[in-house]
Design a protein around this motif. Sequence first.
Motif, mmCIF file in Angstrom:
data_model
loop_
_atom_site.group_PDB
_atom_site.id
_atom_site.type_symbol
_atom_site.label_atom_id
_atom_site.label_comp_id
_atom_site.label_asym_id
_atom_site.label_seq_id
_atom_site.Cartn_x
_atom_site.Cartn_y
_atom_site.Cartn_z
ATOM 1 N N SER A 66 -1.032 -0.727 14.238
ATOM 2 C CA SER A 66 -2.331 -0.478 14.873
ATOM 3 C C SER A 66 -3.464 -0.634 13.879
ATOM 4 O O SER A 66 -4.536 -1.141 14.218
ATOM 5 N N ALA A 67 -3.235 -0.198 12.655
ATOM 6 C CA ALA A 67 -4.271 -0.352 11.628
ATOM 7 C C ALA A 67 -4.553 -1.816 11.379
ATOM 8 O O ALA A 67 -5.698 -2.229 11.200
ATOM 9 N N PRO A 101 -6.034 15.540 -2.988
ATOM 10 C CA PRO A 101 -5.162 14.384 -3.144
ATOM 11 C C PRO A 101 -3.925 14.510 -2.269
ATOM 12 O O PRO A 101 -3.247 15.532 -2.256
ATOM 13 N N ALA A 102 -3.668 13.470 -1.493
ATOM 14 C CA ALA A 102 -2.506 13.490 -0.615
ATOM 15 C C ALA A 102 -1.240 13.310 -1.415
ATOM 16 O O ALA A 102 -1.201 12.578 -2.399
ATOM 17 N N THR A 103 -0.180 14.004 -1.002
ATOM 18 C CA THR A 103 1.092 13.853 -1.694
ATOM 19 C C THR A 103 1.693 12.500 -1.339
ATOM 20 O O THR A 103 1.394 11.897 -0.307
ATOM 21 N N ARG A 104 2.555 12.034 -2.180
ATOM 22 C CA ARG A 104 3.143 10.717 -1.983
ATOM 23 C C ARG A 104 3.956 10.657 -0.699
ATOM 24 O O ARG A 104 3.886 9.704 0.066
ATOM 25 N N SER A 105 4.736 11.699 -0.423
ATOM 26 C CA SER A 105 5.561 11.708 0.780
ATOM 27 C C SER A 105 4.709 11.754 2.036
ATOM 28 O O SER A 105 4.995 11.108 3.033
ATOM 29 N N ALA A 106 3.603 12.553 1.972
ATOM 30 C CA ALA A 106 2.729 12.652 3.138
ATOM 31 C C ALA A 106 2.048 11.323 3.427
ATOM 32 O O ALA A 106 1.917 10.910 4.575
ATOM 33 N N THR A 107 1.607 10.641 2.354
ATOM 34 C CA THR A 107 0.949 9.352 2.542
ATOM 35 C C THR A 107 1.908 8.339 3.120
ATOM 36 O O THR A 107 1.579 7.558 4.006
ATOM 37 N N ARG A 108 3.132 8.326 2.621
ATOM 38 C CA ARG A 108 4.116 7.365 3.082
ATOM 39 C C ARG A 108 4.438 7.575 4.551
ATOM 40 O O ARG A 108 4.480 6.642 5.346
ATOM 41 N N SER A 109 4.660 8.828 4.942
ATOM 42 C CA SER A 109 5.034 9.103 6.323
ATOM 43 C C SER A 109 3.904 8.807 7.292
ATOM 44 O O SER A 109 4.128 8.408 8.422
ATOM 45 N N ALA A 110 2.651 9.016 6.821
ATOM 46 C CA ALA A 110 1.520 8.771 7.704
ATOM 47 C C ALA A 110 1.191 7.296 7.801
ATOM 48 O O ALA A 110 0.662 6.825 8.795
ATOM 49 N N CYS A 149 -6.978 5.226 10.389
ATOM 50 C CA CYS A 149 -5.928 6.230 10.591
ATOM 51 C C CYS A 149 -6.170 7.372 9.612
ATOM 52 O O CYS A 149 -6.964 7.261 8.678
ATOM 53 N N LYS A 150 -5.453 8.457 9.838
ATOM 54 C CA LYS A 150 -5.649 9.642 9.014
ATOM 55 C C LYS A 150 -5.285 9.387 7.559
ATOM 56 O O LYS A 150 -5.939 9.901 6.650
ATOM 57 N N SER A 151 -4.235 8.601 7.341
ATOM 58 C CA SER A 151 -3.800 8.365 5.963
ATOM 59 C C SER A 151 -4.840 7.553 5.186
ATOM 60 O O SER A 151 -5.066 7.789 4.007
ATOM 61 N N TRP A 152 -5.487 6.597 5.881
ATOM 62 C CA TRP A 152 -6.515 5.817 5.201
ATOM 63 C C TRP A 152 -7.749 6.678 4.933
ATOM 64 O O TRP A 152 -8.410 6.523 3.917
ATOM 65 N N LEU A 174 3.596 -2.197 4.328
ATOM 66 C CA LEU A 174 3.055 -2.366 2.981
ATOM 67 C C LEU A 174 3.276 -1.102 2.163
ATOM 68 O O LEU A 174 3.063 0.003 2.667
ATOM 69 N N PRO A 175 3.665 -1.240 0.901
ATOM 70 C CA PRO A 175 3.753 -0.065 0.022
ATOM 71 C C PRO A 175 2.360 0.533 -0.167
ATOM 72 O O PRO A 175 1.348 -0.180 -0.201
ATOM 73 N N GLU A 176 2.310 1.833 -0.323
ATOM 74 C CA GLU A 176 1.014 2.504 -0.431
ATOM 75 C C GLU A 176 0.240 2.099 -1.670
ATOM 76 O O GLU A 176 -0.997 2.042 -1.651
ATOM 77 N N ASP A 177 0.940 1.793 -2.780
ATOM 78 C CA ASP A 177 0.217 1.376 -3.978
ATOM 79 C C ASP A 177 -0.445 0.020 -3.784
ATOM 80 O O ASP A 177 -1.519 -0.249 -4.342
ATOM 81 N N VAL A 178 0.167 -0.846 -2.960
ATOM 82 C CA VAL A 178 -0.444 -2.135 -2.659
ATOM 83 C C VAL A 178 -1.680 -1.943 -1.794
ATOM 84 O O VAL A 178 -2.719 -2.574 -1.999
ATOM 85 N N ILE A 179 -1.574 -1.047 -0.806
ATOM 86 C CA ILE A 179 -2.725 -0.740 0.043
ATOM 87 C C ILE A 179 -3.875 -0.204 -0.795
ATOM 88 O O ILE A 179 -5.030 -0.613 -0.631
ATOM 89 N N MET A 180 -3.586 0.715 -1.713
ATOM 90 C CA MET A 180 -4.631 1.275 -2.570
ATOM 91 C C MET A 180 -5.288 0.191 -3.414
ATOM 92 O O MET A 180 -6.522 0.163 -3.560
ATOM 93 N N GLU A 181 -4.477 -0.701 -3.967
ATOM 94 C CA GLU A 181 -5.018 -1.759 -4.822
ATOM 95 C C GLU A 181 -5.944 -2.683 -4.033
ATOM 96 O O GLU A 181 -7.005 -3.085 -4.516
ATOM 97 N N ILE A 182 -5.533 -3.019 -2.824
ATOM 98 C CA ILE A 182 -6.361 -3.895 -1.989
ATOM 99 C C ILE A 182 -7.663 -3.206 -1.613
ATOM 100 O O ILE A 182 -8.753 -3.763 -1.773
#
Length: 409
Positions: free
Chosen positions: A400-401, A384-393, A40-43, A16-24
Amino acid sequence: MSSRDILKAKMSSRDLPEDVIMEILSRLPVKWLLRFKCVCKSWYALITNPDFINKHLTWATSHNPRRGVFLTCEHEITRTPWVSLRAYETLEVSRYVDISQFFPHDIDDLAVYGPCNGILCLLGGFEDRDDDDDRDRSNGLVLWNPATRESKALPVIHRPPDVPTTFSFNFGFGFDPKANDYKVVRILNFRSLKCEVEVYSLSTDSWRVINPSLNPAYRVSSPRFPSYSNGVHHWWACERRNRDHRLLLSFDMSNEVFQETPLPPLSERPSLFEAIAVINDSVALVSMYHGGESKCYDIWVMNECGVKGSWTKLFTIRPRPQLSNLLELRDGGLVLLRNENGWLVVFDPRTREQRDLGIYGNSFQVVSFTETLVLLNRSRECAPATRSATRSATRPATRSATRQVMRWL
């Protein structure tokens, strides 16, 4: 489609794209999000991110999907405050709250200010003490988010050494949108000769005295109903030697100045009491008077702050004779009252139908709030997490999530 259905459908996707995850996630209830921080750490970084918290706050306040009720009453035996959180529609108990966790000493009185973005300001009155070291602890203030259960005790307010023995105080609580800060204001009046105003800022965790040029001849009334809206807190006030000089006293949290608005003229029937309330983000005046066999309530709405004659009479509530104490103006025109026997009742002024709630108490205070993720201890906020860091995590953890989330659904 509910948020649960959306989450089930989206999380079945492999990636899932991170912007979709954020919206949900921004549309989910707080109790789910508190669990999802462990996925997970990113969430965790996302859900504790101030930008996400603001996004969730905007959704919660604009759509108002989930609300709770803070209800306090006097315990029949101990005469101490008894607090519970309840569902908004039914007022069924969600959980009882041990109020002693917020204060260093037992309290015998509790007042609630707010809500503001899901935050409540609790004022606890301690029992009288003879120890001079405790003279600054006659009252304690705590900010509390009922949804996240996070709280923050405010610093003790030290009284000036020359404080007179006779004084009165009032509090207000709200949000400063310009500074992105939560503030508490205390009005201290000394024998009608001097008035001192102090402001607490959450960002600095400290009190400071301001010079608002407030007239010490005013008697300011503690709010009976929630009285904060859009960056401004309001009180009912009058001149001590001229009670006909009644006014709305408003404090702008950003500019930290007071503004006065004359109240509408009294009716031919003398008021038993008047109070300020906020109804659908509009400032209102509630005026109670005898109307035959029962007490009636006139509801006035202010059109423009600071303008004389800007009040419009909205409607009159005429409860049944056995319903006397108005506690809350609810959605859809319903009102919450306490009857003569001490039981809570929901009353519809249009149909005059009533519904007993099965809740008894000697006295009540009812405050409805929207559940939010707003943080009180700023040190816990994540950068605030950077976009690249969020994507990689996010990507390695997606499968698993998904499995963990589906267990909770």
